[in-house]
Scaffold this motif. Structure first.
Motif, mmCIF file in Angstrom:
data_model
loop_
_atom_site.group_PDB
_atom_site.id
_atom_site.type_symbol
_atom_site.label_atom_id
_atom_site.label_comp_id
_atom_site.label_asym_id
_atom_site.label_seq_id
_atom_site.Cartn_x
_atom_site.Cartn_y
_atom_site.Cartn_z
ATOM 1 N N ILE A 386 0.845 -1.199 0.000
ATOM 2 C CA ILE A 386 0.000 0.000 0.000
ATOM 3 C C ILE A 386 0.877 1.244 0.000
ATOM 4 O O ILE A 386 0.756 2.129 -0.837
ATOM 5 C CB ILE A 386 -0.936 0.009 1.223
ATOM 6 C CG1 ILE A 386 -1.747 -1.281 1.295
ATOM 7 C CG2 ILE A 386 -1.851 1.240 1.192
ATOM 8 C CD1 ILE A 386 -2.391 -1.530 2.645
ATOM 9 N N ASP A 387 1.730 1.326 0.990
ATOM 10 C CA ASP A 387 2.760 2.351 1.120
ATOM 11 C C ASP A 387 4.045 1.624 1.507
ATOM 12 O O ASP A 387 3.978 0.467 1.946
ATOM 13 C CB ASP A 387 2.391 3.368 2.217
ATOM 14 C CG ASP A 387 1.638 4.577 1.666
ATOM 15 O OD1 ASP A 387 1.578 4.723 0.435
ATOM 16 O OD2 ASP A 387 1.124 5.372 2.470
ATOM 17 N N GLY A 389 6.596 -0.337 3.186
ATOM 18 C CA GLY A 389 6.596 -1.039 4.463
ATOM 19 C C GLY A 389 5.255 -1.555 4.926
ATOM 20 O O GLY A 389 5.169 -2.183 5.982
ATOM 21 N N VAL A 390 4.185 -1.336 4.159
ATOM 22 C CA VAL A 390 2.851 -1.745 4.612
ATOM 23 C C VAL A 390 2.116 -2.480 3.485
ATOM 24 O O VAL A 390 1.639 -1.843 2.541
ATOM 25 C CB VAL A 390 2.006 -0.541 5.068
ATOM 26 C CG1 VAL A 390 0.783 -1.039 5.849
ATOM 27 C CG2 VAL A 390 2.811 0.422 5.912
ATOM 28 N N PRO A 391 1.993 -3.801 3.573
ATOM 29 C CA PRO A 391 1.268 -4.546 2.545
ATOM 30 C C PRO A 391 -0.112 -4.973 3.022
ATOM 31 O O PRO A 391 -0.387 -5.021 4.224
ATOM 32 C CB PRO A 391 2.137 -5.791 2.367
ATOM 33 C CG PRO A 391 2.621 -6.064 3.766
ATOM 34 C CD PRO A 391 2.792 -4.703 4.426
ATOM 35 N N TRP A 392 -0.973 -5.306 2.070
ATOM 36 C CA TRP A 392 -2.162 -6.077 2.387
ATOM 37 C C TRP A 392 -1.738 -7.530 2.603
ATOM 38 O O TRP A 392 -0.789 -8.017 1.976
ATOM 39 C CB TRP A 392 -3.178 -6.016 1.261
ATOM 40 C CG TRP A 392 -4.102 -4.842 1.335
ATOM 41 C CD1 TRP A 392 -4.101 -3.747 0.532
ATOM 42 C CD2 TRP A 392 -5.171 -4.647 2.277
ATOM 43 N NE1 TRP A 392 -5.100 -2.873 0.909
ATOM 44 C CE2 TRP A 392 -5.776 -3.398 1.971
ATOM 45 C CE3 TRP A 392 -5.673 -5.401 3.344
ATOM 46 C CZ2 TRP A 392 -6.851 -2.894 2.692
ATOM 47 C CZ3 TRP A 392 -6.751 -4.887 4.067
ATOM 48 C CH2 TRP A 392 -7.326 -3.657 3.748
ATOM 49 N N CYS A 393 -2.441 -8.217 3.486
ATOM 50 C CA CYS A 393 -2.200 -9.633 3.750
ATOM 51 C C CYS A 393 -3.534 -10.367 3.694
ATOM 52 O O CYS A 393 -4.601 -9.756 3.813
ATOM 53 C CB CYS A 393 -1.571 -9.848 5.128
ATOM 54 S SG CYS A 393 -0.083 -8.879 5.432
ATOM 55 N N ALA A 394 -3.459 -11.665 3.517
ATOM 56 C CA ALA A 394 -4.659 -12.502 3.559
ATOM 57 C C ALA A 394 -4.463 -13.577 4.604
ATOM 58 O O ALA A 394 -3.387 -14.169 4.718
ATOM 59 C CB ALA A 394 -4.929 -13.127 2.193
ATOM 60 N N LYS A 432 -0.509 -1.886 10.146
ATOM 61 C CA LYS A 432 0.300 -0.705 9.831
ATOM 62 C C LYS A 432 1.058 -0.203 11.044
ATOM 63 O O LYS A 432 0.463 0.087 12.080
ATOM 64 C CB LYS A 432 -0.603 0.418 9.302
ATOM 65 C CG LYS A 432 0.165 1.621 8.789
ATOM 66 C CD LYS A 432 -0.738 2.834 8.614
ATOM 67 C CE LYS A 432 -1.004 3.540 9.916
ATOM 68 N NZ LYS A 432 0.211 4.266 10.429
ATOM 69 N N SER A 433 2.375 -0.116 10.914
ATOM 70 C CA SER A 433 3.147 0.556 11.948
ATOM 71 C C SER A 433 2.635 1.974 12.115
ATOM 72 O O SER A 433 2.295 2.650 11.144
ATOM 73 C CB SER A 433 4.629 0.583 11.554
ATOM 74 O OG SER A 433 5.366 1.406 12.435
ATOM 75 N N SER A 443 -7.897 5.487 3.199
ATOM 76 C CA SER A 443 -8.639 5.426 1.940
ATOM 77 C C SER A 443 -7.812 4.760 0.845
ATOM 78 O O SER A 443 -8.335 3.958 0.059
ATOM 79 C CB SER A 443 -9.036 6.837 1.499
ATOM 80 O OG SER A 443 -9.903 7.438 2.447
ATOM 81 N N ASP A 444 -6.522 5.087 0.800
ATOM 82 C CA ASP A 444 -5.655 4.518 -0.227
ATOM 83 C C ASP A 444 -5.602 2.996 -0.119
ATOM 84 O O ASP A 444 -5.551 2.290 -1.140
ATOM 85 C CB ASP A 444 -4.240 5.077 -0.095
ATOM 86 C CG ASP A 444 -4.162 6.565 -0.411
ATOM 87 O OD1 ASP A 444 -5.116 7.091 -1.012
ATOM 88 O OD2 ASP A 444 -3.150 7.191 -0.047
#
Length: 452
Positions: A386-387, A389-394, A432-433, A443-444
């Motif tokens: 996403i940004d 250091g911050v991914p979506w996970c499942a 997210k840290s 939102s992003d």
């Protein structure tokens, strides 16, 4: 064949941050929640199919002895799975106190691995964390002048990492500065040899760009242990011949309601909460003083969310500015205030999932740990970033996590290895840290998931 890189992360958001960088560099990564049991065959199967395994602990702010114990158990499991190199991951703002836990854990891992030397660098230039002459910068300001000086649990007032780490270790701490890094991997190895001859056990390493981290990654390929923030992860996979591959970040399709749970008090998350509020979207503020008074704040938050989930993302937050946080801590005590918020937000997150939330953003390391435990998640598949250091996970939700009226205490729910309670419902979650992400992160995040 065994896993190539075995990672131990001191909090859950940091673990996904690290895993994200490894995935982007082409590694297949499994993130496990907590130390796997020796008899956890599911975790062993997942690890055997991975190039790197990240064990996510909640050890950043626990007593140092507890952090050491959990880290050594993680090390033993990773070595039994064949890990060729160990990576101890901490925050890019070097969150710690004079007692640890970065120093004590590093030295315990060194002792267990029988190594006399390792490196340390929290640098992550993509997120504005750079190290120059041993001093950590957050954006354009020194760490000790940044918002981290107000952190409620680990206030960072000293920017000199050689000094900070030196207060936590018995081994001498040295520096590999930018002049050596700029000359390449061989120059870094020469500096390492010189420091070893002097009796130095741990060296802070300067890094002001991704190129510096790639150089460092090549230079430390033969060290049994490396310690760093998540940035060094971009420089290690190439040592085993891995190259970036978009396929490594694919996740199942997403659906269900959307929600944000925010417990971080960092400056970045405060901006993200304000941005969300300014859009006029529904939000509920958790008041720790009301929780301490015995009021059912979590129940109120869930009732509020239930009335708005169908219309779009809902925010439940305890995020406040530093003055407000200090006021609450003064009344309740820092530890008690933190625990009250964690328990409340974990219960809220569990209730949101019971109400059909399947796209969940969690902000804050301690909050993320409490939420993951409350939901009974045992592993995460790392997806798109996403940004930095911050991914979506499942994650596959255990049946217990989706049953209304289930136990909502942190840690309740499925336990590792219980395949008969493995559920089958997918939750897309990002941990997210507190310090990461731009003002529009909430939102992003949902936009990216809907378009990827």
């Amino acid at each position: 064949m065994g896993i190539r890189l075995g990672c131990i992360a001191d909090d859950f958001t940091g673990a996904t941050d690290l895993a994200n960088n490894l995935v982007r560099a082409g590694m297949r990564v499994v993130q496990l929640i907590g130390v796997p049991d020796d008899g956890d065959e599911r975790a062993r199967r997942e690890a055997r199919d991975a190039d790197a395994v990240v064990v996510a602990l909640k050890s950043r702010t626990v007593p140092a002895a507890d952090a050491v114990e959990a880290s050594l158990k993680s090390l033993a499991w990773l070595r039994a799975m064949g890990a060729e190199q160990i990576y101890f991951k901490y925050c890019s703002t070097f969150d710690s106190t004079p007692a640890g836990n970065i120093g004590p854990v590093t030295e315990a891992l060194m002792d267990a691995l029988g190594t006399d030397f390792t490196v340390a660098t929290p640098a992550f230039p993509d997120n504005g964390r750079t190290v120059f002459k041993g001093h950590l910068f957050v954006g354009d300001v020194l760490l000790g002048e940044s918002g981290m000086r107000h952190h409620p649990l680990t206030p960072m007032t000293d920017s000199d990492l050689v000094s900070v780490l030196g207060t936590q270790t018995k081994r001498p701490v040295g520096l590999i500065d930018h002049t050596a890094v700029a000359r390449g991997a061989e120059a870094v190895r020469d500096r390492v040899a010189g420091l070893r001859e002097q009796g130095t056990g741990i060296a802070i390493v300067d890094a002001v760009s991704n190129d510096d981290l790639v150089t460092l990654g090549e230079a430390v390929r033969d060290l049994p242990l490396v310690t760093a923030g998540s940035g060094l992860a971009i420089g290690l996979p190439a040592n085993w011949g891995f190259e970036p591959s978009p396929a490594a970040a694919q996740l199942p399709p997403a659906g269900g309601h959307r929600a944000v749970v925010s417990g971080s008090v960092s400056a970045a998350t405060n901006r993200q909460v304000r941005e969300f509020l300014d859009t006029g979207r529904p939000a509920y503020r958790v008041d720790p003083l009301r929780v301490a008074a015995g009021e059912d704040v979590a129940g109120e938050a869930l009732a509020f969310a239930g009335a708005h989930l169908a219309d779009g993302p809902v925010l439940v937050y305890s995020t406040e500015d530093p003055d407000a946080v200090r006021d609450v801590q003064g009344r309740l005590g820092a530890a008690e205030a933190g625990e009250l918020v964690e328990r409340t937000l974990a219960r809220v997150a569990r209730g949101l999932v019971e109400r059909g939330v399947r796209r969940l953003v969690v902000a804050g390391g301690e909050t993320s740990g409490a939420v993951v435990q409350a939901l009974g998640l045992t592993g995460l598949r790392i997806g798109p970033q996403i940004d930095p250091g911050v991914p979506w996970c499942a994650a596959v939700l255990p049946d217990e996590a989706t049953r209304p009226g289930a136990d909502t205490r942190p840690g309740a729910g499925a336990r590792p290895g219980e395949d008969d309670r493995s559920g089958g419902d997918t939750l897309h979650i990002t941990l997210k840290s507190g310090n990461f992400g731009g003002p529009g992160f909430f939102s992003d995040a949902f936009t990216l998931l809907e378009t990827s």
